[in-house]
Scaffold this motif. Structure first.
Motif, PDB file in Angstrom:
ATOM      1  N   LEU A 122      10.891   4.212  -3.713  1.00  0.00           N
ATOM      2  CA  LEU A 122       9.895   5.017  -3.003  1.00  0.00           C
ATOM      3  C   LEU A 122      10.540   5.835  -1.881  1.00  0.00           C
ATOM      4  O   LEU A 122      10.119   6.967  -1.603  1.00  0.00           O
ATOM      5  N   LEU A 123      11.568   5.294  -1.251  1.00  0.00           N
ATOM      6  CA  LEU A 123      12.267   6.028  -0.200  1.00  0.00           C
ATOM      7  C   LEU A 123      12.970   7.267  -0.739  1.00  0.00           C
ATOM      8  O   LEU A 123      13.215   8.227  -0.001  1.00  0.00           O
ATOM      9  N   GLN A 124      13.285   7.265  -2.026  1.00  0.00           N
ATOM     10  CA  GLN A 124      13.961   8.410  -2.644  1.00  0.00           C
ATOM     11  C   GLN A 124      12.989   9.463  -3.165  1.00  0.00           C
ATOM     12  O   GLN A 124      13.408  10.502  -3.677  1.00  0.00           O
ATOM     13  N   SER A 125      11.696   9.200  -3.022  1.00  0.00           N
ATOM     14  CA  SER A 125      10.669  10.145  -3.476  1.00  0.00           C
ATOM     15  C   SER A 125      10.473  11.248  -2.432  1.00  0.00           C
ATOM     16  O   SER A 125      10.590  11.014  -1.232  1.00  0.00           O
ATOM     17  N   PRO A 126      10.134  12.462  -2.880  1.00  0.00           N
ATOM     18  CA  PRO A 126       9.793  13.518  -1.917  1.00  0.00           C
ATOM     19  C   PRO A 126       8.455  13.271  -1.228  1.00  0.00           C
ATOM     20  O   PRO A 126       8.168  13.880  -0.200  1.00  0.00           O
ATOM     21  N   THR A 127       7.650  12.386  -1.782  1.00  0.00           N
ATOM     22  CA  THR A 127       6.368  12.028  -1.165  1.00  0.00           C
ATOM     23  C   THR A 127       6.611  11.153   0.056  1.00  0.00           C
ATOM     24  O   THR A 127       7.457  10.263   0.034  1.00  0.00           O
ATOM     25  N   ALA A 128       5.868  11.410   1.103  1.00  0.00           N
ATOM     26  CA  ALA A 128       6.004  10.616   2.336  1.00  0.00           C
ATOM     27  C   ALA A 128       5.101   9.386   2.271  1.00  0.00           C
ATOM     28  O   ALA A 128       3.881   9.509   2.180  1.00  0.00           O
ATOM     29  N   TYR A 129       5.713   8.225   2.316  1.00  0.00           N
ATOM     30  CA  TYR A 129       4.985   6.965   2.303  1.00  0.00           C
ATOM     31  C   TYR A 129       5.206   6.219   3.613  1.00  0.00           C
ATOM     32  O   TYR A 129       6.253   6.328   4.243  1.00  0.00           O
ATOM     33  N   THR A 130       4.214   5.454   3.994  1.00  0.00           N
ATOM     34  CA  THR A 130       4.427   4.376   4.950  1.00  0.00           C
ATOM     35  C   THR A 130       4.454   3.110   4.119  1.00  0.00           C
ATOM     36  O   THR A 130       3.432   2.692   3.563  1.00  0.00           O
ATOM     37  N   ILE A 131       5.637   2.535   3.981  1.00  0.00           N
ATOM     38  CA  ILE A 131       5.841   1.379   3.112  1.00  0.00           C
ATOM     39  C   ILE A 131       5.736   0.111   3.954  1.00  0.00           C
ATOM     40  O   ILE A 131       6.522  -0.099   4.875  1.00  0.00           O
ATOM     41  N   LEU A 132       4.754  -0.703   3.634  1.00  0.00           N
ATOM     42  CA  LEU A 132       4.571  -1.972   4.334  1.00  0.00           C
ATOM     43  C   LEU A 132       5.309  -3.039   3.536  1.00  0.00           C
ATOM     44  O   LEU A 132       4.839  -3.489   2.486  1.00  0.00           O
ATOM     45  N   LEU A 133       6.490  -3.396   4.032  1.00  0.00           N
ATOM     46  CA  LEU A 133       7.364  -4.335   3.342  1.00  0.00           C
ATOM     47  C   LEU A 133       6.948  -5.744   3.731  1.00  0.00           C
ATOM     48  O   LEU A 133       7.163  -6.180   4.857  1.00  0.00           O
ATOM     49  N   GLY A 134       6.350  -6.453   2.785  1.00  0.00           N
ATOM     50  CA  GLY A 134       5.838  -7.794   3.055  1.00  0.00           C
ATOM     51  C   GLY A 134       6.824  -8.871   2.672  1.00  0.00           C
ATOM     52  O   GLY A 134       7.485  -8.792   1.637  1.00  0.00           O
ATOM     53  N   GLY A 135       6.936  -9.899   3.523  1.00  0.00           N
ATOM     54  CA  GLY A 135       7.798 -11.034   3.221  1.00  0.00           C
ATOM     55  C   GLY A 135       7.301 -12.282   3.909  1.00  0.00           C
ATOM     56  O   GLY A 135       6.650 -12.209   4.948  1.00  0.00           O
ATOM     57  N   GLY A 188       6.326  -9.703  -1.237  1.00  0.00           N
ATOM     58  CA  GLY A 188       7.611 -10.190  -1.739  1.00  0.00           C
ATOM     59  C   GLY A 188       8.661  -9.102  -1.808  1.00  0.00           C
ATOM     60  O   GLY A 188       9.435  -9.030  -2.769  1.00  0.00           O
ATOM     61  N   ALA A 189       8.734  -8.261  -0.774  1.00  0.00           N
ATOM     62  CA  ALA A 189       9.515  -7.027  -0.869  1.00  0.00           C
ATOM     63  C   ALA A 189      10.847  -7.058  -0.137  1.00  0.00           C
ATOM     64  O   ALA A 189      11.517  -6.031  -0.059  1.00  0.00           O
ATOM     65  N   ASN A 190      11.265  -8.206   0.379  1.00  0.00           N
ATOM     66  CA  ASN A 190      12.545  -8.224   1.083  1.00  0.00           C
ATOM     67  C   ASN A 190      13.727  -8.538   0.167  1.00  0.00           C
ATOM     68  O   ASN A 190      14.881  -8.471   0.582  1.00  0.00           O
ATOM     69  N   THR A 191      13.447  -8.846  -1.119  1.00  0.00           N
ATOM     70  CA  THR A 191      14.511  -9.086  -2.093  1.00  0.00           C
ATOM     71  C   THR A 191      14.060  -8.584  -3.470  1.00  0.00           C
ATOM     72  O   THR A 191      12.907  -8.217  -3.674  1.00  0.00           O
ATOM     73  N   GLY A 192      14.985  -8.597  -4.420  1.00  0.00           N
ATOM     74  CA  GLY A 192      14.670  -8.381  -5.829  1.00  0.00           C
ATOM     75  C   GLY A 192      13.962  -7.090  -6.156  1.00  0.00           C
ATOM     76  O   GLY A 192      14.238  -6.027  -5.573  1.00  0.00           O
ATOM     77  N   LEU A 193      13.041  -7.173  -7.113  1.00  0.00           N
ATOM     78  CA  LEU A 193      12.310  -5.994  -7.561  1.00  0.00           C
ATOM     79  C   LEU A 193      11.527  -5.351  -6.428  1.00  0.00           C
ATOM     80  O   LEU A 193      11.436  -4.124  -6.346  1.00  0.00           O
ATOM     81  N   GLY A 194      10.962  -6.161  -5.547  1.00  0.00           N
ATOM     82  CA  GLY A 194      10.195  -5.607  -4.435  1.00  0.00           C
ATOM     83  C   GLY A 194      11.040  -4.704  -3.561  1.00  0.00           C
ATOM     84  O   GLY A 194      10.630  -3.590  -3.218  1.00  0.00           O
ATOM     85  N   LEU A 195      12.231  -5.164  -3.215  1.00  0.00           N
ATOM     86  CA  LEU A 195      13.117  -4.364  -2.375  1.00  0.00           C
ATOM     87  C   LEU A 195      13.601  -3.124  -3.119  1.00  0.00           C
ATOM     88  O   LEU A 195      13.712  -2.042  -2.532  1.00  0.00           O
ATOM     89  N   GLU A 196      13.882  -3.261  -4.405  1.00  0.00           N
ATOM     90  CA  GLU A 196      14.296  -2.098  -5.192  1.00  0.00           C
ATOM     91  C   GLU A 196      13.163  -1.069  -5.286  1.00  0.00           C
ATOM     92  O   GLU A 196      13.406   0.140  -5.322  1.00  0.00           O
ATOM     93  N   THR A 197      11.925  -1.547  -5.308  1.00  0.00           N
ATOM     94  CA  THR A 197      10.785  -0.633  -5.317  1.00  0.00           C
ATOM     95  C   THR A 197      10.704   0.123  -3.999  1.00  0.00           C
ATOM     96  O   THR A 197      10.422   1.328  -3.968  1.00  0.00           O
ATOM     97  N   VAL A 198      10.963  -0.567  -2.899  1.00  0.00           N
ATOM     98  CA  VAL A 198      11.019   0.095  -1.592  1.00  0.00           C
ATOM     99  C   VAL A 198      12.067   1.208  -1.627  1.00  0.00           C
ATOM    100  O   VAL A 198      11.814   2.348  -1.207  1.00  0.00           O
ATOM    101  N   LYS A 199      13.245   0.900  -2.155  1.00  0.00           N
ATOM    102  CA  LYS A 199      14.318   1.893  -2.232  1.00  0.00           C
ATOM    103  C   LYS A 199      13.920   3.084  -3.103  1.00  0.00           C
ATOM    104  O   LYS A 199      14.209   4.242  -2.771  1.00  0.00           O
TER     105      LYS A 199
END
Length: 265
Positions: free
Chosen positions: A24-37, A11-22
């Motif tokens: 994580l993108l601002q973290s110095p840690t490198a993630y591969t974020i699997l955005l599910g929708g 549920g990551a293309n809107t709302g809290l899910g999308l904000e969580t993606v954002k």
């Protein structure tokens, strides 16, 4: 096998899910974020926009089609992620829905709204988790997260300082809106989280439910109304999710965590 930490968010293309993606993108840690929708097209659009917004991020976004009401979709997502990545380090069960308002609008019967609330928020979430456990167990530090709600707590359900707990006026039928199906399903999810904590304890999987607070998202269909009722910016809830992902609440495993501590059962 990918060197980045693999984070799968439903549920990551809107709302809290999308904000969580954002977040994580601002973290110095490198993630591969699997955005599910549910819609791969909408997921792709969201991924493209936020990747461009945080172009200097060490993390990357990939999209996955996932519908919690469709076992075939869950199986296909598992097969795809197994083939492409070989593991999941963090599974964030964010996908969910609030359908109580659809009863008042005449779009759903009470039975339909209750069944859909539990099917999405509890049953589908449990089936997805069960399906993905083998990939979690391949991670060095597996983390399993469920997004719950502040209205799910039984201990605070009689706290009349919270508007949702106010008794409606005498008479029948009641005219005041409620979210009884939604909050009941999230209480059920909390118990499910406790069971996954028990089931995966000896496997070393860290499990939490996160209560992100009342957020101005599209949950229930009206983010502007939520704002007027005092809802917070979804980025605040996303920051809490990132804290859990990155180890700040490791002493609180098996609990419902919120910004100010532990949410009572």
């Amino acid at each position: 096998m990918a060197s980045n930490l693999i984070v799968f968010i439903t549920g990551a293309n809107t709302g809290l899910g999308l904000e969580t993606v954002k977040s994580l993108l601002q973290s110095p840690t490198a993630y591969t974020i699997l955005l599910g929708g549910r819609s791969l097209e909408k997921a792709n659009t969201a991924a493209k926009e936020v990747q461009a917004e945080f172009i200097k991020s060490p993390s990357i976004i990939k999209t996955v089609q996932i519908d919690l009401e469709d076992d075939g979709s869950i199986s296909s997502a598992y097969e795809h992620i197994t083939k492409e990545y070989g593991r999941v380090d963090v599974l964030i069960n964010n996908g969910g829905g609030q359908f109580d308002q659809q009863i008042l609008l005449g779009n759903m019967s009470m039975r339909e709204a209750w069944n859909k609330s539990w099917n999405v928020n509890v049953t589908g979430t449990c089936i997805l988790t069960h399906t993905f456990v083998p990939l979690l167990l391949k991670a060095a530090d597996p983390r399993l997260i469920f997004i719950t709600s502040g209205v799910s707590t039984l201990a605070e359900s009689d706290n009349i300082a919270i508007k949702i707990n106010h008794a409606p006026a005498k008479g029948w039928p009641k005219k005041e809106p409620s979210v009884v199906a939604y909050r009941s399903s999230k209480t059920g999810m909390n118990m499910m989280m406790r069971e996954w904590t028990r089931i995966l304890k000896e496997d070393g999987v860290k499990v939490w439910a996160i209560s992100p607070g009342f957020l101005a998202t599209g949950l229930g269909g009206n983010p502007e109304l939520n704002k007027k009722m005092g809802a917070l910016n979804p980025s605040i809830g996303a920051s809490l999710v990132r804290e859990v992902v990155e180890g700040a609440r490791d002493l609180d495993t098996g609990k419902v965590v919120r910004r100010d501590g532990i949410q009572p059962w």
